[in-house]
Motif scaffolding. Structure first.
Motif, PDB file in Angstrom:
ATOM      1  N   TRP A  42      -3.572   6.542   1.545  1.00  0.00           N
ATOM      2  CA  TRP A  42      -3.666   5.322   0.739  1.00  0.00           C
ATOM      3  C   TRP A  42      -5.052   5.211   0.098  1.00  0.00           C
ATOM      4  CZ3 TRP A  42      -1.444   1.377   4.818  1.00  0.00           C
ATOM      5  CH2 TRP A  42      -0.072   1.627   4.985  1.00  0.00           C
ATOM      6  N   THR A  43      -5.073   4.852  -1.165  1.00  0.00           N
ATOM      7  CA  THR A  43      -6.325   4.594  -1.881  1.00  0.00           C
ATOM      8  C   THR A  43      -6.130   3.390  -2.794  1.00  0.00           C
ATOM      9  OG1 THR A  43      -5.658   6.112  -3.655  1.00  0.00           O
ATOM     10  CG2 THR A  43      -7.007   7.030  -1.868  1.00  0.00           C
ATOM     11  N   ASN A  44      -7.211   2.968  -3.425  1.00  0.00           N
ATOM     12  CA  ASN A  44      -7.145   1.896  -4.422  1.00  0.00           C
ATOM     13  C   ASN A  44      -6.554   0.608  -3.836  1.00  0.00           C
ATOM     14  OD1 ASN A  44      -7.647   0.873  -6.946  1.00  0.00           O
ATOM     15  ND2 ASN A  44      -5.795   1.704  -7.897  1.00  0.00           N
ATOM     16  N   TRP A  45      -7.096   0.181  -2.703  1.00  0.00           N
ATOM     17  CA  TRP A  45      -6.570  -0.968  -1.970  1.00  0.00           C
ATOM     18  C   TRP A  45      -6.606  -2.246  -2.802  1.00  0.00           C
ATOM     19  CZ3 TRP A  45      -5.376  -1.244   3.539  1.00  0.00           C
ATOM     20  CH2 TRP A  45      -5.350   0.014   4.149  1.00  0.00           C
ATOM     21  N   LYS A  46      -7.703  -2.502  -3.469  1.00  0.00           N
ATOM     22  CA  LYS A  46      -7.843  -3.752  -4.214  1.00  0.00           C
ATOM     23  C   LYS A  46      -6.778  -3.879  -5.296  1.00  0.00           C
ATOM     24  CE  LYS A  46     -11.084  -6.562  -6.898  1.00  0.00           C
ATOM     25  NZ  LYS A  46     -12.460  -6.645  -7.478  1.00  0.00           N
ATOM     26  N   GLU A  47      -6.550  -2.815  -6.039  1.00  0.00           N
ATOM     27  CA  GLU A  47      -5.571  -2.851  -7.117  1.00  0.00           C
ATOM     28  C   GLU A  47      -4.152  -3.016  -6.570  1.00  0.00           C
ATOM     29  OE1 GLU A  47      -3.736  -2.890 -10.728  1.00  0.00           O
ATOM     30  OE2 GLU A  47      -5.879  -3.077 -10.301  1.00  0.00           O
ATOM     31  N   LYS A  48      -3.851  -2.310  -5.482  1.00  0.00           N
ATOM     32  CA  LYS A  48      -2.497  -2.357  -4.932  1.00  0.00           C
ATOM     33  C   LYS A  48      -2.175  -3.704  -4.280  1.00  0.00           C
ATOM     34  CE  LYS A  48      -1.417   2.514  -4.241  1.00  0.00           C
ATOM     35  NZ  LYS A  48      -0.965   3.540  -3.276  1.00  0.00           N
ATOM     36  N   LEU A  49      -3.199  -4.384  -3.764  1.00  0.00           N
ATOM     37  CA  LEU A  49      -2.964  -5.656  -3.070  1.00  0.00           C
ATOM     38  C   LEU A  49      -3.170  -6.869  -3.959  1.00  0.00           C
ATOM     39  CD1 LEU A  49      -4.628  -4.937   0.402  1.00  0.00           C
ATOM     40  CD2 LEU A  49      -2.210  -4.724  -0.237  1.00  0.00           C
ATOM     41  N   THR A  50      -4.021  -6.755  -4.974  1.00  0.00           N
ATOM     42  CA  THR A  50      -4.329  -7.938  -5.792  1.00  0.00           C
ATOM     43  C   THR A  50      -4.192  -7.690  -7.288  1.00  0.00           C
ATOM     44  OG1 THR A  50      -6.692  -7.424  -5.949  1.00  0.00           O
ATOM     45  CG2 THR A  50      -5.970  -8.712  -4.040  1.00  0.00           C
ATOM     46  N   GLY A  51      -3.895  -6.465  -7.680  1.00  0.00           N
ATOM     47  CA  GLY A  51      -3.850  -6.132  -9.101  1.00  0.00           C
ATOM     48  C   GLY A  51      -2.634  -6.695  -9.815  1.00  0.00           C
ATOM     49  N   LYS A  52      -2.535  -6.369 -11.095  1.00  0.00           N
ATOM     50  CA  LYS A  52      -1.442  -6.890 -11.902  1.00  0.00           C
ATOM     51  C   LYS A  52      -0.174  -6.064 -11.719  1.00  0.00           C
ATOM     52  CE  LYS A  52      -1.846  -4.323 -16.241  1.00  0.00           C
ATOM     53  NZ  LYS A  52      -1.813  -4.441 -17.709  1.00  0.00           N
ATOM     54  N   VAL A  53       0.950  -6.695 -11.996  1.00  0.00           N
ATOM     55  CA  VAL A  53       2.246  -6.018 -12.025  1.00  0.00           C
ATOM     56  C   VAL A  53       2.530  -5.636 -13.471  1.00  0.00           C
ATOM     57  CG1 VAL A  53       4.745  -6.344 -11.738  1.00  0.00           C
ATOM     58  CG2 VAL A  53       3.157  -7.176  -9.979  1.00  0.00           C
ATOM     59  N   LEU A  54       2.959  -4.418 -13.687  1.00  0.00           N
ATOM     60  CA  LEU A  54       3.241  -3.957 -15.042  1.00  0.00           C
ATOM     61  C   LEU A  54       4.350  -4.773 -15.689  1.00  0.00           C
ATOM     62  CD1 LEU A  54       3.256  -0.071 -14.508  1.00  0.00           C
ATOM     63  CD2 LEU A  54       1.360  -1.501 -15.292  1.00  0.00           C
TER      64      LEU A  54
ATOM     65  N   PHE B 113      -2.017   4.519   9.304  1.00  0.00           N
ATOM     66  CA  PHE B 113      -1.088   4.715   8.193  1.00  0.00           C
ATOM     67  C   PHE B 113      -1.818   5.205   6.941  1.00  0.00           C
ATOM     68  CE2 PHE B 113       1.843   1.252  10.120  1.00  0.00           C
ATOM     69  CZ  PHE B 113       2.488   2.209  10.893  1.00  0.00           C
ATOM     70  N   SER B 114      -2.993   4.634   6.692  1.00  0.00           N
ATOM     71  CA  SER B 114      -3.716   5.006   5.473  1.00  0.00           C
ATOM     72  C   SER B 114      -4.162   6.462   5.518  1.00  0.00           C
ATOM     73  CB  SER B 114      -4.928   4.087   5.271  1.00  0.00           C
ATOM     74  OG  SER B 114      -5.922   4.320   6.255  1.00  0.00           O
ATOM     75  N   LYS B 115      -4.561   6.948   6.705  1.00  0.00           N
ATOM     76  CA  LYS B 115      -4.961   8.343   6.842  1.00  0.00           C
ATOM     77  C   LYS B 115      -3.764   9.272   6.702  1.00  0.00           C
ATOM     78  CE  LYS B 115      -9.381   7.717   7.633  1.00  0.00           C
ATOM     79  NZ  LYS B 115     -10.398   8.173   6.647  1.00  0.00           N
ATOM     80  N   LYS B 116      -2.657   8.902   7.303  1.00  0.00           N
ATOM     81  CA  LYS B 116      -1.468   9.760   7.271  1.00  0.00           C
ATOM     82  C   LYS B 116      -0.880   9.851   5.872  1.00  0.00           C
ATOM     83  CE  LYS B 116       3.061  10.587   9.361  1.00  0.00           C
ATOM     84  NZ  LYS B 116       2.802  12.045   9.531  1.00  0.00           N
ATOM     85  N   TYR B 117      -0.866   8.719   5.146  1.00  0.00           N
ATOM     86  CA  TYR B 117      -0.185   8.693   3.854  1.00  0.00           C
ATOM     87  C   TYR B 117      -1.143   8.651   2.664  1.00  0.00           C
ATOM     88  CZ  TYR B 117       3.822   7.911   6.842  1.00  0.00           C
ATOM     89  OH  TYR B 117       4.792   8.053   7.820  1.00  0.00           O
TER      90      TYR B 117
ATOM     91  N   MET C 119       0.816  -1.201   0.000  1.00  0.00           N
ATOM     92  CA  MET C 119       0.000   0.000   0.000  1.00  0.00           C
ATOM     93  C   MET C 119       0.858   1.262   0.000  1.00  0.00           C
ATOM     94  SD  MET C 119      -3.091  -0.865  -0.323  1.00  0.00           S
ATOM     95  CE  MET C 119      -3.639   0.840  -0.226  1.00  0.00           C
ATOM     96  N   ASP C 120       1.989   1.221   0.691  1.00  0.00           N
ATOM     97  CA  ASP C 120       2.851   2.399   0.795  1.00  0.00           C
ATOM     98  C   ASP C 120       3.924   2.434  -0.288  1.00  0.00           C
ATOM     99  OD1 ASP C 120       3.174   4.810   2.388  1.00  0.00           O
ATOM    100  OD2 ASP C 120       5.132   4.014   2.961  1.00  0.00           O
ATOM    101  N   GLU C 121       3.966   1.382  -1.117  1.00  0.00           N
ATOM    102  CA  GLU C 121       4.925   1.299  -2.223  1.00  0.00           C
ATOM    103  C   GLU C 121       6.366   1.411  -1.734  1.00  0.00           C
ATOM    104  OE1 GLU C 121       4.010   0.339  -4.976  1.00  0.00           O
ATOM    105  OE2 GLU C 121       2.013   1.079  -5.496  1.00  0.00           O
ATOM    106  N   GLY C 122       6.650   0.751  -0.609  1.00  0.00           N
ATOM    107  CA  GLY C 122       8.009   0.763  -0.085  1.00  0.00           C
ATOM    108  C   GLY C 122       8.104   0.033   1.241  1.00  0.00           C
ATOM    109  N   LEU C 123       9.337  -0.247   1.642  1.00  0.00           N
ATOM    110  CA  LEU C 123       9.600  -1.019   2.863  1.00  0.00           C
ATOM    111  C   LEU C 123       9.688  -0.169   4.127  1.00  0.00           C
ATOM    112  CD1 LEU C 123      12.455  -3.584   1.972  1.00  0.00           C
ATOM    113  CD2 LEU C 123      10.101  -4.105   2.592  1.00  0.00           C
ATOM    114  N   GLU C 124       9.670   1.139   4.002  1.00  0.00           N
ATOM    115  CA  GLU C 124      10.029   1.976   5.143  1.00  0.00           C
ATOM    116  C   GLU C 124       9.180   1.707   6.392  1.00  0.00           C
ATOM    117  OE1 GLU C 124      10.977   4.785   1.553  1.00  0.00           O
ATOM    118  OE2 GLU C 124       9.503   3.240   2.042  1.00  0.00           O
ATOM    119  N   LEU C 125       7.857   1.641   6.223  1.00  0.00           N
ATOM    120  CA  LEU C 125       6.991   1.408   7.383  1.00  0.00           C
ATOM    121  C   LEU C 125       7.236   0.035   7.993  1.00  0.00           C
ATOM    122  CD1 LEU C 125       3.603   2.917   6.109  1.00  0.00           C
ATOM    123  CD2 LEU C 125       5.277   3.980   7.643  1.00  0.00           C
ATOM    124  N   ALA C 126       7.434  -0.974   7.147  1.00  0.00           N
ATOM    125  CA  ALA C 126       7.702  -2.331   7.643  1.00  0.00           C
ATOM    126  C   ALA C 126       9.026  -2.388   8.391  1.00  0.00           C
ATOM    127  CB  ALA C 126       7.691  -3.320   6.479  1.00  0.00           C
TER     128      ALA C 126
END
Length: 306
Positions: free
Chosen positions: A284-296, A278-282, A216-223
């Motif tokens: 985050w939108t489009n949860w379904k696409e980011k978690l289950t969508g295709k990779v370019l 985290f979602s409010k602070k950063y 969702m955050d497109e990076g490892l920083e939060l993890a």
């Protein structure tokens, strides 16, 4: 487009198989050895600590994983010719504010929940503070625990997630596989032997939480920040004779361990609240696409990235 950052390196199936394959193979052999051993993990740990001391045993446990971090980063840089930044984040540079925010939030929650537990059941906890051993523990922990947790994040949520995502061209497969593998990695922990396989709900659930915030955050920083706080603050605050980290912490849990609410509450209550924060602070939108969508595809990604 975090997974697609893998396109910035030299791809190759054999390159992505070697490090995860060696690590998983080692974990399997270690678990088989534990099953076949006539001595329980708890007793084995107790013997090591009695002989070497808890701080030295902690160093012995942490150093191989800390070295593993540099192996993963070095392999990525030298074999894949991929930058550490692109293995870490889709942003132009690593956002250290995100790392420290996640560390602070989870560290504070961990402290609050720990002291609530002590307040509600004081008979289950023994004040264990000894200045010199604690300061030694703090020094060891501050140096080695972030390296250990970063190794696990870079291996699972970074290296394996990018490789699997590019190979399968979707996001849900790497999310599920890395989360389950992360949980299974803990099968050899003394907590599993003591509490049973039900505790895997916590480990696998934590894997899913870390995977979700990474995608969702497109990076490892939060993890990276969350995982470091979880292990470091936990090691400093509380220990028990049946946990993986047996340390000279502030408190010792002397209760008879049972599989209870403390396994379910983080996964089903606390982690969803953190996702909301985290979602409010950063934004985050489009949860379904980011978690289950295709990779370019590589061509699609490079066109957008240029």
């Amino acid at each position: 487009m975090y997974i697609e950052q893998g396109y910035k390196g030299d791809l190759g199936l054999w390159k992505y198989l070697i490090i995860p394959g060696c690590f998983i193979g080692f974990m399997i052999l270690n678990y088989i050895a534990i099953i076949l051993s006539p001595v329980s993990v708890e007793d084995s740990m107790a013997q090591m600590i009695a002989s070497l001391g808890s701080n030295l045993v902690l160093i012995i446990l942490l150093v191989p994983l800390a070295v593993g971090l540099f192996v993963v980063l070095g392999w990525t840089k030298l074999v894949h010719s991929q930058s550490i930044t692109s293995l870490t984040t889709s942003r132009k540079k690593i956002d250290w504010k995100r790392v420290f925010f996640a560390f602070g939030v989870w560290g504070l929650i961990t402290i609050v929940l720990t002291f609530i537990g002590i307040y509600l059941s004081p008979e289950d906890y023994l004040f264990n503070f000894k200045l010199i051993p604690f300061l030694s523990l703090a020094l060891i922990g501050i140096i080695l625990i972030p390296l250990q947790t970063s190794f696990e994040e870079y291996l699972f949520r970074g290296y394996i997630m990018q490789g699997l995502g590019i190979a399968t061209k979707n996001r849900w497969v790497p999310l599920v596989v890395t989360s389950v593998l992360f949980g299974l990695m803990h099968l050899g922990n003394p907590e599993v032997e003591k509490l049973g396989y039900g505790i895997m709900i916590y480990y696998i659930g934590t894997g899913f939480f870390l995977g979700i915030i990474t995608l969702m955050d497109e990076g490892l920083e939060l993890a990276l920040g969350f995982h470091a706080a979880n292990n470091l603050i936990g090691a400093l605050l509380l220990t028990a004779d049946w946990t993986a980290f047996q340390t000279d912490s502030l408190y010792r849990d002397v209760s008879d361990p049972i599989l209870g609410w403390d396994v379910l509450v983080p996964v089903f209550i606390v982690f969803p609240i953190l996702l909301l924060i985290f979602s409010k602070k950063y934004g985050w939108t489009n949860w379904k696409e980011k978690l289950t969508g295709k990779v370019l595809s590589e061509e699609e990604f490079l066109k957008l990235d240029n």
